[in-house]
Each structure stands twice: as structure tokens, then as C-alpha cells.
Design an enzyme around this catalytic site. Sequence first.
Site, PDB file in Angstrom:
ATOM      1  CD  GLN A  22      -3.047  -0.717  -0.086  1.00  0.00           C
ATOM      2  OE1 GLN A  22      -3.102   0.398  -0.620  1.00  0.00           O
ATOM      3  NE2 GLN A  22      -3.798  -1.727  -0.506  1.00  0.00           N
TER       4      GLN A  22
ATOM      5  CB  CYS B  66      -9.039 -10.381   0.506  1.00  0.00           C
ATOM      6  SG  CYS B  66      -7.749 -10.037  -0.675  1.00  0.00           S
TER       7      CYS B  66
END
Length: 416
Positions: free
Chosen positions: A186, A334
Amino acid sequence: MASAADDVVYFDNNATTPVAPEVVEAMMPYLTTEYFNASSAYERARPVAEAVTRSRATLARFLGGVEPDTILFTSCATESVNAAIRGAVHANPHRRHIITTRVEHPAVLEVCKEMAGAGLEVTFLPVDRSGRLDTRDFIRALQPDTLLVAVMHANNETGVIFPIEELSRLTKETDPEILFFTDATQTAGKLPLDLRRTLPHADMLACSGHKLHAPKGVGALYVKRGTRCRPFMVGGHQESGRRAGTENVPFIVGMARAVELAEDRHDATVHRIRTLRDRLEKELTARIPCLEVNGHDAPRLPNTLNLAVHFIEGEGMLYQLNDHGICASSGSACTSGSLEPSHVLKAMRIPFTAIHGSVRFSLSRYTTEGEVDRVIEVFPTIVANLRRLSPYWDQRHDRPRPESEAMMREESSPAG
Ligand code: PLP
């Protein structure tokens, strides 16, 4: 002709990003005329092998000027993470302890759980109410038997940044034999990553192309020279025998181009994204009662806003945002789609009244002021409408029922 994507107001860039047109352009020759296998010996394949070499050099420069042979191309960050953790464990059978955190991405958590199932000891470090690690917990967790530390750079759900410079230094000061791995999926493209100057103690680092405007299906793993790590993918001799499998040349070239674009006017771009995110945060917190910014006391990524909206369901908010053409997320990519509360927010002890009502807006360099205005315009109304249906919300007074408010205060207070 307008494409369907033109109608989308996209605020889910921590899940994936749109591919930059410049990236598509750079990839195109390798999807069409330059289709040769980079390992082939004939003349026509040489430019393809050279494109991989150039791309590796670009990634190496992007990560602070490390040696190009320390960069392996993979299929995604999940593969890079698996290669780092499994590779370290297999190469160091004399040590049996791993340190990680409770808020890692499932790519790390699931491998660590599997290692625990196979008999290794794994310490899952807790975080506080703002998602921060306590350095004293970290130091206490280091043992003579510790083989690996796996701590993410920034959290995909909240954007909270961990002090990996300090943690990697403390690791090596305690025992230079312990390997330090960070999942920087990220942060690549959002924060500077300098493995020479600011992160010299990190042995391995993972990142992914599709978080910074390259396509899905390409990632990278940095492995410092001399690091004890066994290859994860075995087979052919690609990547100097350290990651088998024919190189995905178009995607590798695309990732390198994406990295160049991220480097170009990086500070100005990040400043613009942060300004937009801050405006979104300020306006929504001003307009919506009983709203908290998850991780607000911690250093955070400039593009991420994770809101705990008390007394409503995140799924309901997402559906209604979707009706307005706005894409956001209620957790990591997810875990969205399942009603399991986010493991990250659970670890932060977000109160019961908000844990199902958290929503993440994540911006990119393509986010516009008009899109931010659109969210500011519609989101407070969505929240107000959903609250009217909530058993915890008092419809007559447009505020939480007194007993629910007490519950919220009680659960927010730090655990003893
Ligand atoms: N690590 C973090 C922090 C992530 O945010 C993600 C994806 O969301 C991953 C790992 C997995 O990345 P990939 O989709 O490239 O496997």
C-alpha cells in the site's frame, strides 16, 4: 463513445487502481509484435530480455537505488509475500519464531497461521485503538529463536503507517541474524521507499503493480544480497534461478512504467491527493453525527479515509453508494462481500455499534474535486436514511437512543 467507466466515481484505489494510459502504451509492443520469450537465444528475443533488464533497473532505482539483481518480478504481492516468508522459513530451519501483527493483509496472516500449524511459534502483535503498534511490545517479542519479522508498512484498510524504519533498526540491533520483511503493497507510489537511506535494515520488501496504476498480475520482491531465503517457485532458470516461470514481459514493462509515473512530480501529486482526502474527511465529519475516523490519531497514508459510522451496516452504505455510481469498500478487497467484521477493526477494538458500519474511501491521482464533492453531497443523506431504519437510532430526535450512546462510550474506552 462514452465507456461505462465514465459514470463511475471510483473511491476504492486501495483495492485496485485504474491502469494508466501511459502504462498501456508501454505494454502494447510486448503484447503484439514483441512477443518473444525473454530467455530465447535468437536475435529477435534480445530487445525483450533488455526490456526486462531495464524494468528491473527502474524498480531498483525506485526503491532507493538498490542493486538491480535484488529485485525479483512476481505475479502479485501475495506471491511476493509467500516467497519471502516461506523462503525465509525453509532457509533457516534452526530458528522457529516469527513476529507479525494482527492487522496484516491475509496474504501474510494466512501464511503465518499455516506456519503456526506446522509447529513454528508465531507472535501476532496487538494494536491500539488507533491501529498503532507499541514498540515496547515489539521489543519484548524478539527472542533468541526469532527468525523473521513480518510487519506491513501501511495498513490497506485504515492507511495507518507502521514505523518500519525504527522496527527494522531495533530488530538488527537486537540480533542481526533476524530477517526483517515488510509488505509495502500500500505504500509503493504513496510514500517514498528508500531501502538505502531510510530502510537499510529491511532484508525483504513486497509490492504489487495494480496498486499503482499497472495491471493486476505483476508484483515485485526485493531480497537484499546475502539474505538466507530459498526460492518459492522452482522450475526454470528465470530470475537467476530465484523465481521460476517465463517472465510476464508486458506486465513487467507496465509495472516499471507505472513506477516512473509515480516518481514524476511525486510530492505535488501526493499533496493534491492528501488535500482532497482531508477535505472529504473534514466535510463528512462535520455533516454526520456519531462518526469517527479509524486511525485518526496515527500517521496515515495520504489517500485513505476509513470511517466508523455508528449505528448502521456497512453493506447498506455500500449498496446505496453503488446506486449513486460511487465505488467504496467496507474492508479490505479480500474480505468485502463477506459479513465477517474486519480483523483489522476488531484488533483496534472498534465498538460493536460501529464495527459493521465502517466504510473506506481511497483516492488516487485520478480522483477529482468534483468526485469528492459528489461523495460529500450524497453520503450524509445515505447515512441519515439508513439510521432511520436502525433499531439503535432514535427517529424522533435524529440521534442515537440514549442507551446506545452509553454503549458506544463504554466500548470506546480503552481496555484496562
Ligand atoms: N498486502 C497488502 C497490504 C494489500 O493491500 C494487498 C492487496 O490488497 C496484498 C498484500 C495482496 O496484493 P495482490 O493483490 O497483488 O496479491
